[in-house]
Design a protein around this motif. Structure first.
Motif, short mmCIF file in Angstrom:
data_model
loop_
_atom_site.label_atom_id
_atom_site.label_comp_id
_atom_site.label_asym_id
_atom_site.label_seq_id
_atom_site.Cartn_x
_atom_site.Cartn_y
_atom_site.Cartn_z
N TRP A 97 -13.18 -3.46 -0.77
CA TRP A 97 -12.73 -3.37 0.62
C TRP A 97 -13.87 -3.57 1.59
CZ3 TRP A 97 -8.27 -3.45 3.19
CH2 TRP A 97 -7.10 -3.42 2.42
N ARG A 112 -13.50 0.40 -3.64
CA ARG A 112 -14.22 0.70 -2.40
C ARG A 112 -15.13 -0.47 -2.02
NH1 ARG A 112 -15.62 5.71 0.00
NH2 ARG A 112 -14.61 6.78 -1.72
N THR A 137 0.84 -1.20 0.00
CA THR A 137 0.00 0.00 0.00
C THR A 137 0.87 1.24 0.00
OG1 THR A 137 -1.60 -1.23 1.28
CG2 THR A 137 -1.90 1.15 1.20
N LEU A 181 -3.85 -1.37 -1.98
CA LEU A 181 -5.30 -1.13 -1.92
C LEU A 181 -6.01 -1.95 -2.98
CD1 LEU A 181 -5.60 2.72 -1.34
CD2 LEU A 181 -6.00 0.87 0.28
N PRO A 184 -7.25 -6.94 -1.74
CA PRO A 184 -8.54 -7.62 -1.87
C PRO A 184 -8.49 -8.78 -2.87
CG PRO A 184 -8.84 -5.26 -1.95
CD PRO A 184 -7.36 -5.51 -2.02
#
Lengths: 414, 213
Positions: free
Chosen positions: A90, A87, A39, A46, A50
């Protein structure tokens, strides 16, 4: 016999495939750590993290399928698709309790998978080693000879064939006896680690039911609208048409006609009028036509405009709502405003509506004397019943001296 | 008298034509949507328009909007709006321009042929006719009418239904003079100017609609 052989073969294959994956499992934690740390490299992690977690899920699901196939049990697959957008990914990652289970399984697999895999490797290599010793002992250098039965050196054909055969027989027997049980044990342990707990299964089931209820609610709403429209265009119109003709027929008779025909016509006409009134009431309580005509906002504006207590509307962004929720919200506001007018002595009321996390929040406050009593009158009971039918919540705050606030939360598919 | 009917349900428009025919009212045209209504009014210049609330294309409140548009385009052309249910907001919207010649009735009322035709004529003459159901809704909610006596409320309700003093007197079994006094009280309690004129009756009903809170 044949069946047993099949079990041995499948068990061996299962365990031996599991062995390299157990070795690979050792890399998972360091890799995840690297992914998380990346990150720092302009936010690479980021995006990557995932995906790594999702890949882990795919792998765990593959393992579950393998284990389930070996044991001959059925499993319900877990969600292994990744949402769209970082988004959302996450959010999915943080919400999904199964990820922890996957990680625990990986750690367990390093130990159990490795041990069981090595066990299987022994079962296979022991007889294979015996076979090699019996046939190819002479290829080994004299000062470093092949050994059989864990340490007996082979230097001539007698030992080779004799003890080699013994080793093949012993190894084969070991595999024959131990391999299926070992494989089944490993598969059961794997499945248990990855099987959602009863609690989680319940949570999952609740999730499914919530979803299906939202679907039912939608369908039900569409039905309400359709029925209202059908009655309006069909039955109601027909009744009006009948009443019109009966009216015209009565006009054709002299006013003072008291004969049977006149009486029957009058009765038919009046009966039709009662039917029209009743049907109108039914439709109004089922799905108020103003909702169909003007939507929830228009219908609420109409309620507020007609309210005996001056009411102010404060509507947030509501979006599309299931018709049943709209109807319930409408009735709840109507009932609350009527209550306020009847009992509270309020001089003003506020109706707030907003949508949060798939819930429609309806809040009606007034500046009246408070002390709303649920045991008196049916207003609050009716509101509770309407809300309960949609699995909603009702909160009544009405201290003596006021103010009164009634907050209703209605789930609506988002 | 000549009227134009806007009604998309053939059953009802045919029934209406039949019924009006028996009372010598001429139906100049039957149209099925708001656009057609505009054209028909241009062409036939009727004495009044009878419109359904739900008309194509969306079958919502087209009739109300068409009525308002027509009254704007043709200075207060009398419009009688019919519906299978009544809503106070619609009543208020219809009355909002403050001039008379407006009616708002449940379709149920049509079958009382004599009364319906009387209502239609009252609207055509610039009167205001509100369905008793609208009045009932208002009375159920109202604080503003609290200031009125029971008798004054009865008078106001009948006034809103378009009745004149004499008719009100007949219904309530009181003299014209008594009705006149009640009407005067109503006007003053609702804060309407004492000057005379038909508009004041419309204003009284409108105030009643507006202040029913």
């Amino acid at each position: 016999m044949r069946e047993r052989w099949d079990q041995v073969w499948r068990g061996g294959r299962y365990l031996l495939i599991g062995l390299p994956t157990a070795l690979a499992a050792m890399l998972v934690v360091p890799l995840l750590a690297v992914g998380a740390l990346s990150t720092g490299l302009g936010g690479v992690g980021l995006v990557v993290f995932p995906r790594m977690v999702a890949s882990l899920r795919l792998w765990a699901e593959w393992q579950r399928r393998r284990a389930a196939a070996l044991l001959g049990v059925t499993i319900t697959p877990r969600n292994a698709t990744l949402a769209k957008g970082v988004r959302a990914q996450w959010r999915q990652l943080l919400d999904d309790r199964e990820n922890r289970r996957d990680l625990r399984w990986v750690l367990q697999h390093i130990v159990i998978g490795l041990a069981a895999g090595l066990g299987a490797l022994c079962c296979v290599s022991f007889p294979v080693g015996g076979l090699v010793a019996a046939t190819s002992w002479w290829l080994f250098p004299v000062d470093e000879p092949m050994t059989v039965l864990l340490g007996v050196p082979v230097t001539e054909w007698g030992t080779a064939l004799g003890l080699g055969a013994v080793q093949v027989a012993l190894g084969g027997a070991l595999a024959w006896w131990a391999m299926p049980s070992l494989a089944r044990w490993e598969a059961r342990v794997s499945l248990a680690a990855l099987e959602p707990s009863a609690e989680d299964q319940l949570a999952e089931r609740v999730g499914e039911l919530t979803e299906s209820r939202a679907g039912v609610l939608d369908a039900h709403g569409a039905e309400l609208r359709r029925i209202e429209r059908d009655l309006h265009d069909g039955t109601q119109a027909r009744l009006v048409a009948i009443a019109m003709r009966l009216g015209v027929a009565r006009e054709a008779l002299p006013d003072d006609d008291s004969g049977t025909l006149a009486r029957l016509l009058r009765e038919a006409h009046e009966g039709t009028e009662v039917a029209m009134t009743e049907l109108r009431d039914v439709i109004r309580t089922m799905y108020p036509p103003i909702l169909a005509d003007r939507g929830l906002e228009g219908a609420l504006a109409s309620l507020a405009a007609g309210s005996a207590v001056p009411a102010e509307l404060d509507l947030g962004e509501l979006g599309r709502l299931p018709a049943a929720v709209e109807a319930a919200a409408y009735f709840i506001v109507a009932e609350t405003l009527t209550n306020a007018a009847k009992h509270s002595g309020a001089t003003r009321a506020t109706v707030r509506m907003s949508r949060h996390d798939g819930r429609l929040i309806v809040e009606v406050t007034d500046d009246g004397i408070g002390g709303a009593d649920e045991s008196r009158g049916t207003g609050l009971v009716g509101i509770r019943r309407r809300a309960a039918a949609l699995d909603g919540t009702v909160l009544v705050s009405s201290p003596l001296g006021g103010p009164t606030a009634i907050t209703v939360g209605l789930p609506c598919a988002s | 008298m000549r009227v134009v009917i806007a009604e998309d349900n053939v059953l009802l428009s045919a029934g209406l034509e039949l019924l009006l025919g028996t009372k010598g009212i001429d139906v100049a045209a039957i149209v099925t949507d708001a656009e057609g209504l505009m054209e028909a009014v241009e062409r036939h210049r009727p004495d009044a328009v009878i419109a359904d609330v739900r008309l194509p294309p969306t079958f919502r409140d087209e009739g109300i909007r068409a009525a308002l548009a027509i009254r704007q385009a043709h200075r207060g052309l009398p419009v009688l709006v019919l519906s299978q249910y009544v809503e106070k907001v619609y009543a208020r919207e219809l009355l909002s321009d403050g001039s008379g010649g407006v009616g708002y009735l449940l379709k149920d009322r049509v079958s009382r042929v004599g009364e319906f035709v009387d209502d239609l004529r009252r609207v055509a003459d610039g009167g205001t006719v509100m369905d008793p159901e609208v009045i009932a809704q208002l009375m159920a909610g109202g604080n503003a009418v609290d200031a009125l006596t029971n008798r004054e409320r009865e008078v106001l309700a009948l006034m809103a239904q378009g009745l004149g003093n004499t008719e009100i007197g007949k219904r309530l079994f009181v003299t014209d003079n008594a009705v006149h006094k009640h009407v005067g009280n109503i006007f003053s309690k609702l804060g309407l100017p004492p000057s005379d004129g038909g508009h004041r009756r419309v204003l009284a009903v409108l105030t009643f609609l507006d202040s029913a809170r």
